[in-house]
Write a protein that holds these residues in place. Structure first.
Motif, PDB file in Angstrom:
ATOM      1  N   LYS A  78      -5.072   7.181   7.497  1.00 25.79           N
ATOM      2  CA  LYS A  78      -4.396   8.325   7.168  1.00 25.79           C
ATOM      3  C   LYS A  78      -4.442   9.934   7.631  1.00 25.79           C
ATOM      4  O   LYS A  78      -4.133  10.350   8.298  1.00 25.79           O
ATOM      5  CB  LYS A  78      -3.703   8.534   5.662  1.00 25.79           C
ATOM      6  N   MET A  79      -5.598  10.249   7.566  1.00 23.38           N
ATOM      7  CA  MET A  79      -6.669  10.850   7.847  1.00 23.38           C
ATOM      8  C   MET A  79      -7.086  10.840   9.625  1.00 23.38           C
ATOM      9  O   MET A  79      -7.050  12.211  10.275  1.00 23.38           O
ATOM     10  CB  MET A  79      -7.853  10.612   7.710  1.00 23.38           C
ATOM     11  N   LEU A  80      -6.618   9.865  10.097  1.00 19.29           N
ATOM     12  CA  LEU A  80      -6.384   9.711  11.629  1.00 19.29           C
ATOM     13  C   LEU A  80      -5.360  10.163  12.222  1.00 19.29           C
ATOM     14  O   LEU A  80      -5.268  10.650  13.759  1.00 19.29           O
ATOM     15  CB  LEU A  80      -7.253   8.680  12.478  1.00 19.29           C
ATOM     16  N   GLY A  81      -4.466  10.070  11.576  1.00 18.48           N
ATOM     17  CA  GLY A  81      -3.002  10.572  11.940  1.00 18.48           C
ATOM     18  C   GLY A  81      -2.526   9.354  12.532  1.00 18.48           C
ATOM     19  O   GLY A  81      -1.577   9.374  12.662  1.00 18.48           O
ATOM     20  N   ASP A  82      -3.143   8.175  12.280  1.00 17.77           N
ATOM     21  CA  ASP A  82      -2.389   6.752  12.589  1.00 17.77           C
ATOM     22  C   ASP A  82      -1.285   6.710  11.583  1.00 17.77           C
ATOM     23  O   ASP A  82      -1.433   5.535  10.578  1.00 17.77           O
ATOM     24  CB  ASP A  82      -3.375   5.744  13.115  1.00 17.77           C
ATOM     25  N   TYR A  83      -0.333   6.833  11.391  1.00 16.50           N
ATOM     26  CA  TYR A  83       0.626   6.685   9.654  1.00 16.50           C
ATOM     27  C   TYR A  83       1.265   5.036   9.417  1.00 16.50           C
ATOM     28  O   TYR A  83       1.023   4.585   9.242  1.00 16.50           O
ATOM     29  CB  TYR A  83       1.884   7.055  10.192  1.00 16.50           C
ATOM     30  N   SER A  84       1.723   4.523  11.326  1.00 16.63           N
ATOM     31  CA  SER A  84       1.826   3.489  11.332  1.00 16.63           C
ATOM     32  C   SER A  84       0.290   1.808  10.871  1.00 16.63           C
ATOM     33  O   SER A  84       0.559   1.103  10.124  1.00 16.63           O
ATOM     34  CB  SER A  84       2.288   2.347  12.476  1.00 16.63           C
ATOM     35  N   GLY A  85      -0.075   2.062  11.210  1.00 12.94           N
ATOM     36  CA  GLY A  85      -1.477   1.382  10.762  1.00 12.94           C
ATOM     37  C   GLY A  85      -1.962   2.181   9.132  1.00 12.94           C
ATOM     38  O   GLY A  85      -2.580   0.807   8.942  1.00 12.94           O
ATOM     39  N   ALA A  86      -1.472   3.260   8.769  1.00 14.20           N
ATOM     40  CA  ALA A  86      -2.219   3.022   7.048  1.00 14.20           C
ATOM     41  C   ALA A  86      -0.956   2.915   6.097  1.00 14.20           C
ATOM     42  O   ALA A  86      -0.944   2.795   5.160  1.00 14.20           O
ATOM     43  CB  ALA A  86      -1.922   5.069   7.021  1.00 14.20           C
ATOM     44  N   LEU A  87       0.283   2.517   6.951  1.00 16.70           N
ATOM     45  CA  LEU A  87       1.397   2.294   6.348  1.00 16.70           C
ATOM     46  C   LEU A  87       1.268   0.539   6.146  1.00 16.70           C
ATOM     47  O   LEU A  87       1.596  -0.057   4.997  1.00 16.70           O
ATOM     48  CB  LEU A  87       2.766   2.399   6.889  1.00 16.70           C
ATOM     49  N   SER A  88       0.944  -0.006   7.260  1.00  9.12           N
ATOM     50  CA  SER A  88       0.531  -1.603   7.130  1.00  9.12           C
ATOM     51  C   SER A  88      -0.725  -1.979   6.392  1.00  9.12           C
ATOM     52  O   SER A  88      -0.576  -2.565   5.193  1.00  9.12           O
ATOM     53  CB  SER A  88      -0.533  -1.806   8.763  1.00  9.12           C
ATOM     54  N   TYR A  89      -1.447  -0.905   6.341  1.00  8.42           N
ATOM     55  CA  TYR A  89      -2.470  -1.300   4.415  1.00  8.42           C
ATOM     56  C   TYR A  89      -2.724  -0.573   4.018  1.00  8.42           C
ATOM     57  O   TYR A  89      -3.288  -1.692   2.938  1.00  8.42           O
ATOM     58  CB  TYR A  89      -3.969  -0.814   5.304  1.00  8.42           C
ATOM     59  N   ALA A  90      -1.282  -0.057   3.564  1.00 11.30           N
ATOM     60  CA  ALA A  90      -0.678   0.624   2.283  1.00 11.30           C
ATOM     61  C   ALA A  90      -0.247  -0.660   1.440  1.00 11.30           C
ATOM     62  O   ALA A  90      -0.205  -0.631   0.255  1.00 11.30           O
ATOM     63  CB  ALA A  90      -0.479   1.800   2.086  1.00 11.30           C
ATOM     64  N   SER A  91       0.991  -0.981   2.987  1.00 15.85           N
ATOM     65  CA  SER A  91       1.757  -2.357   1.588  1.00 15.85           C
ATOM     66  C   SER A  91       0.493  -3.237   1.610  1.00 15.85           C
ATOM     67  O   SER A  91       1.305  -4.080   0.590  1.00 15.85           O
ATOM     68  CB  SER A  91       2.368  -2.531   3.586  1.00 15.85           C
ATOM     69  N   THR A  92      -0.247  -3.927   1.737  1.00 16.48           N
ATOM     70  CA  THR A  92      -0.840  -4.872   1.947  1.00 16.48           C
ATOM     71  C   THR A  92      -1.849  -4.592   0.847  1.00 16.48           C
ATOM     72  O   THR A  92      -1.770  -5.742  -0.361  1.00 16.48           O
ATOM     73  CB  THR A  92      -1.959  -5.093   3.219  1.00 16.48           C
ATOM     74  N   ALA A  93      -2.208  -3.566   0.233  1.00 12.70           N
ATOM     75  CA  ALA A  93      -3.013  -3.661  -1.263  1.00 12.70           C
ATOM     76  C   ALA A  93      -1.629  -3.157  -1.996  1.00 12.70           C
ATOM     77  O   ALA A  93      -2.398  -3.658  -3.045  1.00 12.70           O
ATOM     78  CB  ALA A  93      -3.476  -1.397  -0.808  1.00 12.70           C
ATOM     79  N   LYS A  94      -0.579  -2.812  -2.288  1.00 12.10           N
ATOM     80  CA  LYS A  94       0.727  -3.157  -2.730  1.00 12.10           C
ATOM     81  C   LYS A  94       0.914  -4.132  -3.224  1.00 12.10           C
ATOM     82  O   LYS A  94       1.152  -4.819  -4.406  1.00 12.10           O
ATOM     83  CB  LYS A  94       2.043  -2.118  -2.132  1.00 12.10           C
ATOM     84  N   CYS A  95       0.771  -4.829  -2.218  1.00 13.64           N
ATOM     85  CA  CYS A  95       1.044  -6.090  -2.238  1.00 13.64           C
ATOM     86  C   CYS A  95      -0.261  -7.016  -3.531  1.00 13.64           C
ATOM     87  O   CYS A  95       0.079  -8.456  -3.895  1.00 13.64           O
ATOM     88  CB  CYS A  95       1.383  -6.759  -1.046  1.00 13.64           C
ATOM     89  N   LEU A  96      -1.062  -6.638  -3.254  1.00 11.32           N
ATOM     90  CA  LEU A  96      -2.359  -7.493  -3.942  1.00 11.32           C
ATOM     91  C   LEU A  96      -2.589  -6.473  -5.190  1.00 11.32           C
ATOM     92  O   LEU A  96      -3.009  -7.604  -6.145  1.00 11.32           O
ATOM     93  CB  LEU A  96      -3.220  -6.892  -2.909  1.00 11.32           C
ATOM     94  N   ASN A  97      -2.355  -5.810  -5.184  1.00 10.22           N
ATOM     95  CA  ASN A  97      -2.341  -5.161  -6.858  1.00 10.22           C
ATOM     96  C   ASN A  97      -1.278  -5.469  -7.584  1.00 10.22           C
ATOM     97  O   ASN A  97      -1.772  -5.944  -8.615  1.00 10.22           O
ATOM     98  CB  ASN A  97      -1.774  -2.932  -6.944  1.00 10.22           C
ATOM     99  N   ILE A  98       0.109  -5.462  -6.751  1.00  6.10           N
ATOM    100  CA  ILE A  98       1.511  -6.419  -7.518  1.00  6.10           C
ATOM    101  C   ILE A  98       0.821  -7.872  -8.184  1.00  6.10           C
ATOM    102  O   ILE A  98       1.488  -8.228  -9.121  1.00  6.10           O
ATOM    103  CB  ILE A  98       2.608  -6.338  -6.886  1.00  6.10           C
ATOM    104  N   THR A  99      -0.003  -8.677  -7.184  1.00  6.21           N
ATOM    105  CA  THR A  99      -0.253  -9.551  -7.130  1.00  6.21           C
ATOM    106  C   THR A  99      -1.134 -10.347  -8.663  1.00  6.21           C
ATOM    107  O   THR A  99      -1.023 -10.369  -9.244  1.00  6.21           O
ATOM    108  CB  THR A  99      -0.400 -11.053  -6.318  1.00  6.21           C
ATOM    109  N   ALA A 100      -2.467  -9.127  -7.985  1.00  9.07           N
ATOM    110  CA  ALA A 100      -2.904  -9.514  -9.423  1.00  9.07           C
ATOM    111  C   ALA A 100      -2.510  -8.808 -10.499  1.00  9.07           C
ATOM    112  O   ALA A 100      -3.218  -8.966 -11.563  1.00  9.07           O
ATOM    113  CB  ALA A 100      -4.187  -8.146  -9.098  1.00  9.07           C
ATOM    114  N   LEU A 101      -1.492  -7.984 -10.809  1.00 10.80           N
ATOM    115  CA  LEU A 101      -1.011  -7.499 -11.942  1.00 10.80           C
ATOM    116  C   LEU A 101      -0.723  -8.793 -12.593  1.00 10.80           C
ATOM    117  O   LEU A 101      -0.055  -8.644 -14.013  1.00 10.80           O
ATOM    118  CB  LEU A 101      -0.329  -5.522 -11.534  1.00 10.80           C
ATOM    119  N   VAL A 102       0.814  -9.399 -12.332  1.00 10.68           N
ATOM    120  CA  VAL A 102       1.104 -10.276 -12.276  1.00 10.68           C
ATOM    121  C   VAL A 102       0.849 -11.323 -12.763  1.00 10.68           C
ATOM    122  O   VAL A 102       0.434 -11.894 -14.001  1.00 10.68           O
ATOM    123  CB  VAL A 102       2.309 -10.771 -11.355  1.00 10.68           C
TER     124      VAL A 102
END
Length: 135
Positions: A78-102
């Protein structure tokens, strides 16, 4: 019928930096202007705080740590301006957080159930039910 040269010039839009031809006056030019405003794209969320709490309080099978790593990568993209790469990493982090929470919720429910059943068993052995004696 032949179109007069002055009206032929009116049909072609003139760029704003060209000098007006000698036969055209400002009153004959169209008076509308179109301005297009584009909003910059919203940067994606990186879920860094959520990943940090998952790492500290619910790091089942290192899912929280992995989520934290992907959140940091998302923030770097995100700091480098690559929003598509940031979105990809963020969605992976979100899935891992949801899995760990469940998984953590399921583990807590199982532990609470086992403790409740163990306490109920201990309490039932300490206070046996009154026995009924025939008269």
């Amino acid at each position: 019928p032949q179109v007069p040269p002055q009206s032929r010039r009116m049909q072609q839009p003139l760029p704003p930096y060209e000098v007006l031809p000698t036969g055209v006056s400002m009153e004959e030019l169209p008076r509308n202007t179109t301005v297009l405003l584009e909003e910059p794209p919203r940067p994606p969320r990186d879920h860094l705080v959520w990943s940090l709490f998952t790492t500290l309080y619910g790091n089942f099978c290192c899912l929280g740590l992995l989520a934290f790593v992907f959140s940091v990568k998302s923030r770097d993209r995100k700091m480098l301006g690559d929003y598509s790469g940031a979105l990809s990493y963020a969605s992976t982090a979100k899935c891992l957080n949801i899995t760990a929470l469940v998984i953590n919720i399921i583990v807590v429910i199982i532990v609470v159930t086992i403790v409740a059943l163990a306490l109920a068993g201990i309490l039932s052995h300490m206070n046996p039910p009154p026995s009924y004696r025939p008269n």
